[in-house]
Design a protein around this motif. Sequence first.
Motif, PDB file in Angstrom:
ATOM      1  N   SER A  54       0.793  -1.134  -0.119  1.00 62.62           N
ATOM      2  CA  SER A  54       0.021   0.086   0.142  1.00 62.62           C
ATOM      3  C   SER A  54       0.785   1.422   0.032  1.00 62.62           C
ATOM      4  N   GLY A  55       0.457   2.302  -0.560  1.00 61.55           N
ATOM      5  CA  GLY A  55       1.112   3.569  -0.625  1.00 61.55           C
ATOM      6  C   GLY A  55       0.783   4.461  -1.785  1.00 61.55           C
ATOM      7  N   ASN A  56       1.332   5.703  -1.777  1.00 64.71           N
ATOM      8  CA  ASN A  56       1.092   6.504  -2.696  1.00 64.71           C
ATOM      9  C   ASN A  56       1.943   6.730  -4.041  1.00 64.71           C
ATOM     10  N   ALA A  57       1.437   6.585  -5.352  1.00 64.76           N
ATOM     11  CA  ALA A  57       2.386   6.678  -6.431  1.00 64.76           C
ATOM     12  C   ALA A  57       1.969   7.639  -7.372  1.00 64.76           C
ATOM     13  N   ALA A  58       2.914   8.679  -7.654  1.00 66.98           N
ATOM     14  CA  ALA A  58       2.721   9.966  -8.475  1.00 66.98           C
ATOM     15  C   ALA A  58       3.729   9.854  -9.828  1.00 66.98           C
ATOM     16  N   VAL A  59       3.394  10.673 -10.813  1.00 68.36           N
ATOM     17  CA  VAL A  59       4.039  11.004 -11.871  1.00 68.36           C
ATOM     18  C   VAL A  59       3.994  12.254 -12.155  1.00 68.36           C
ATOM     19  N   ASP A  60       4.958  12.909 -12.411  1.00 68.32           N
ATOM     20  CA  ASP A  60       5.028  14.257 -13.078  1.00 68.32           C
ATOM     21  C   ASP A  60       5.047  14.352 -14.461  1.00 68.32           C
ATOM     22  N   ALA A  61       5.276  15.637 -14.898  1.00 71.59           N
ATOM     23  CA  ALA A  61       5.260  15.841 -16.311  1.00 71.59           C
ATOM     24  C   ALA A  61       6.753  15.298 -17.063  1.00 71.59           C
ATOM     25  N   SER A  62       7.651  15.244 -15.955  1.00 65.61           N
ATOM     26  CA  SER A  62       9.167  14.767 -16.754  1.00 65.61           C
ATOM     27  C   SER A  62       8.993  13.251 -16.721  1.00 65.61           C
ATOM     28  N   GLN A  63       7.753  12.575 -16.428  1.00 68.00           N
ATOM     29  CA  GLN A  63       7.805  11.149 -16.230  1.00 68.00           C
ATOM     30  C   GLN A  63       8.755  10.435 -15.132  1.00 68.00           C
ATOM     31  N   HIS A  64       8.925  11.220 -14.025  1.00 65.78           N
ATOM     32  CA  HIS A  64       9.534  10.925 -12.655  1.00 65.78           C
ATOM     33  C   HIS A  64       8.416  10.241 -12.061  1.00 65.78           C
ATOM     34  N   ILE A  65       8.939   9.244 -11.300  1.00 61.90           N
ATOM     35  CA  ILE A  65       7.845   8.545 -10.286  1.00 61.90           C
ATOM     36  C   ILE A  65       8.205   8.818  -9.027  1.00 61.90           C
TER      37      ILE A  65
END
Length: 253
Positions: A94-105
Amino acid sequence: MTRILGYGLPGLLAYLLFLALQAPASVVTEQFAKQLPGFSVQTVEGAAIDGSAQGVAWRSVRLDRLQWAWRPLALFTGWLEFHLNVDDPEIRFSGNAAVDASQHIRLQKLMGRLLLTEFAVLARQPKLPLQGVVEFDLLDFRLNSDGQPLSASGMIRMMDLRLTLGQPLMLGDFTARVNSADSEGVQGVVKDNNGPLMLEGNFSLQPDGRYRFNGQAAIRDTENRALRQAMNLLGPPDGEGRWTLSFSGVLSR
């Protein structure tokens, strides 16, 4: 014209947001499949912002059920973020996963438990001659657009670690504490938890896949002949019964 645009653009954006909120959950799994070769699911339920997938498979690892829920406030910081939860008898996650405009995770508040063999498959090291259980509690873990580690902070535990070269040989429990001060890779320290193998050292993993481990090991019970025989493959110990360890290389991609 300016007044028309002033009234029209907010309405258009609101309409596009409405369409996004109504998108089916398959939109998310299709994106997973594009980013993760070999990713597949059996069935998908719900919406793109709050859905689930059953029969998830990737790199020979299978999950009964994967659930996700959109965290809209993260958009104000430039991240598209979801809360993930795995419901499976053998794997906890379980956890939070995110991606930004540069495709960094970015992975945050990441907690889980899985077999070391499954962890090795996900890390692209399927031939690792070790068995055991991995538990992780990571406050923050970041990867670049190629999926290589940039930084991490938290703790990883390896329990009931066994060497599987020939007859299984018990090594014990170990704890790795990671605390990266910048975005130049993952650094940390490893220490045993009073098991058969005494171990302490430090390690690093760079974004290009290069890794290094330096440390020392010893046998806690001097009568453990099987473990001594295995350790002697590294050469003779020093005068205090310790082996100096120094490993480096590049992880396969």
